[in-house]
Write a protein that holds these residues in place. Structure first.
Motif, mmCIF file in Angstrom:
data_model
loop_
_atom_site.group_PDB
_atom_site.id
_atom_site.type_symbol
_atom_site.label_atom_id
_atom_site.label_comp_id
_atom_site.label_asym_id
_atom_site.label_seq_id
_atom_site.Cartn_x
_atom_site.Cartn_y
_atom_site.Cartn_z
ATOM 1 N N LYS A 14 33.058 44.689 85.825
ATOM 2 C CA LYS A 14 32.934 45.847 84.862
ATOM 3 C C LYS A 14 33.180 45.402 83.571
ATOM 4 O O LYS A 14 32.658 45.832 82.461
ATOM 5 C CB LYS A 14 33.533 47.275 85.412
ATOM 6 N N LEU A 15 34.278 44.844 83.351
ATOM 7 C CA LEU A 15 35.048 44.228 82.336
ATOM 8 C C LEU A 15 34.334 43.270 81.352
ATOM 9 O O LEU A 15 34.423 43.194 80.318
ATOM 10 C CB LEU A 15 36.476 44.153 82.138
ATOM 11 N N GLY A 16 33.940 42.482 82.155
ATOM 12 C CA GLY A 16 32.979 41.251 81.833
ATOM 13 C C GLY A 16 33.918 40.256 81.134
ATOM 14 O O GLY A 16 35.181 39.929 81.740
ATOM 15 N N SER A 17 33.697 39.976 79.954
ATOM 16 C CA SER A 17 34.616 38.968 79.261
ATOM 17 C C SER A 17 35.907 39.469 78.889
ATOM 18 O O SER A 17 36.835 38.644 78.751
ATOM 19 C CB SER A 17 33.686 38.352 78.031
ATOM 20 N N LYS A 18 35.949 40.347 78.804
ATOM 21 C CA LYS A 18 37.340 41.164 78.502
ATOM 22 C C LYS A 18 38.435 41.151 79.719
ATOM 23 O O LYS A 18 39.454 41.450 79.466
ATOM 24 C CB LYS A 18 37.314 42.831 78.190
ATOM 25 N N ALA A 19 37.688 40.968 81.046
ATOM 26 C CA ALA A 19 38.557 40.933 82.128
ATOM 27 C C ALA A 19 39.775 40.051 81.964
ATOM 28 O O ALA A 19 41.022 40.125 82.391
ATOM 29 C CB ALA A 19 37.982 40.671 83.440
ATOM 30 N N SER A 20 39.566 38.828 81.156
ATOM 31 C CA SER A 20 40.772 37.736 81.213
ATOM 32 C C SER A 20 41.746 38.288 80.461
ATOM 33 O O SER A 20 42.752 37.789 80.457
ATOM 34 C CB SER A 20 40.102 36.507 80.740
ATOM 35 N N SER A 21 41.663 39.276 79.621
ATOM 36 C CA SER A 21 42.796 39.844 78.672
ATOM 37 C C SER A 21 43.712 40.512 79.786
ATOM 38 O O SER A 21 44.724 40.927 79.191
ATOM 39 C CB SER A 21 42.195 40.710 77.793
ATOM 40 N N TYR A 22 43.491 40.821 80.751
ATOM 41 C CA TYR A 22 44.343 41.861 81.671
ATOM 42 C C TYR A 22 44.893 40.929 82.889
ATOM 43 O O TYR A 22 44.070 40.105 83.326
ATOM 44 C CB TYR A 22 43.631 42.949 82.309
ATOM 45 N N GLN A 23 46.005 41.254 83.349
ATOM 46 C CA GLN A 23 46.383 40.786 84.379
ATOM 47 C C GLN A 23 46.316 41.922 85.637
ATOM 48 O O GLN A 23 46.904 43.061 85.510
ATOM 49 C CB GLN A 23 48.224 40.637 84.587
ATOM 50 N N LEU A 24 45.300 41.827 86.449
ATOM 51 C CA LEU A 24 44.974 42.885 87.211
ATOM 52 C C LEU A 24 45.419 42.748 88.566
ATOM 53 O O LEU A 24 45.581 41.770 89.309
ATOM 54 C CB LEU A 24 43.215 42.778 87.647
ATOM 55 N N GLY A 25 46.050 44.036 88.967
ATOM 56 C CA GLY A 25 46.877 44.222 90.412
ATOM 57 C C GLY A 25 46.994 45.469 90.680
ATOM 58 O O GLY A 25 46.094 46.362 90.209
ATOM 59 N N ALA A 26 47.608 45.714 91.983
ATOM 60 C CA ALA A 26 47.733 46.918 92.446
ATOM 61 C C ALA A 26 48.192 47.991 91.501
ATOM 62 O O ALA A 26 47.868 49.206 91.757
ATOM 63 C CB ALA A 26 48.773 47.113 93.610
ATOM 64 N N ASP A 27 49.084 47.657 90.573
ATOM 65 C CA ASP A 27 49.665 48.578 89.708
ATOM 66 C C ASP A 27 48.765 48.887 88.421
ATOM 67 O O ASP A 27 49.445 49.674 87.464
ATOM 68 C CB ASP A 27 51.311 48.136 89.080
ATOM 69 N N THR A 28 47.862 48.114 88.227
ATOM 70 C CA THR A 28 46.953 48.269 86.991
ATOM 71 C C THR A 28 46.295 49.778 87.163
ATOM 72 O O THR A 28 45.702 50.104 88.390
ATOM 73 C CB THR A 28 45.474 47.339 87.092
ATOM 74 N N THR A 29 46.502 50.368 86.066
ATOM 75 C CA THR A 29 45.693 51.646 85.943
ATOM 76 C C THR A 29 44.349 51.332 85.263
ATOM 77 O O THR A 29 44.260 50.566 84.425
ATOM 78 C CB THR A 29 46.751 52.764 85.051
ATOM 79 N N PHE A 30 43.589 52.527 85.767
ATOM 80 C CA PHE A 30 42.158 52.292 85.204
ATOM 81 C C PHE A 30 42.235 52.866 83.573
ATOM 82 O O PHE A 30 41.390 52.114 82.774
ATOM 83 C CB PHE A 30 41.106 53.719 85.925
ATOM 84 N N ASP A 31 42.989 53.520 83.192
ATOM 85 C CA ASP A 31 43.155 53.965 81.705
ATOM 86 C C ASP A 31 43.585 52.580 80.849
ATOM 87 O O ASP A 31 42.941 52.180 79.992
ATOM 88 C CB ASP A 31 44.103 55.059 81.406
#
Length: 83
Positions: A14-31
């Protein structure tokens, strides 16, 4: 069963190219990743289809993190087995 990694992959899609800006994991909030309510709903519907469950809408509305969503999917799936 849906995993944290699978939910993170759906978010990254869903984030596309912006996804690499985030460290996604169990604690990641949708906000914090800036997903719109429509994008979140699409992720929820995708999980429902893949796992073969239907979330209680009031419980799904309270989900704030990836981990919360995974736990709700597990609880919903277990509940549907007992029914």
């Amino acid at each position: 069963m849906i995993t944290t990694e699978e939910v993170c992959q759906l978010i990254a899609k869903k984030l596309g190219s912006k996804a690499s800006s985030y460290q996604l994991g169990a604690d990641t909030t949708f906000d914090e990743v800036g997903l719109s309510s429509l994008q979140i709903a699409d992720i929820v519907y995708t999980i429902e289809d893949e796992v073969g469950i239907e979330f209680d809408s009031s419980k799904a509305a309270g989900v704030k993190t990836v981990g919360d969503l995974v736990e709700l999917a597990k609880a919903t799936k277990l509940g549907s087995i007992d029914a």
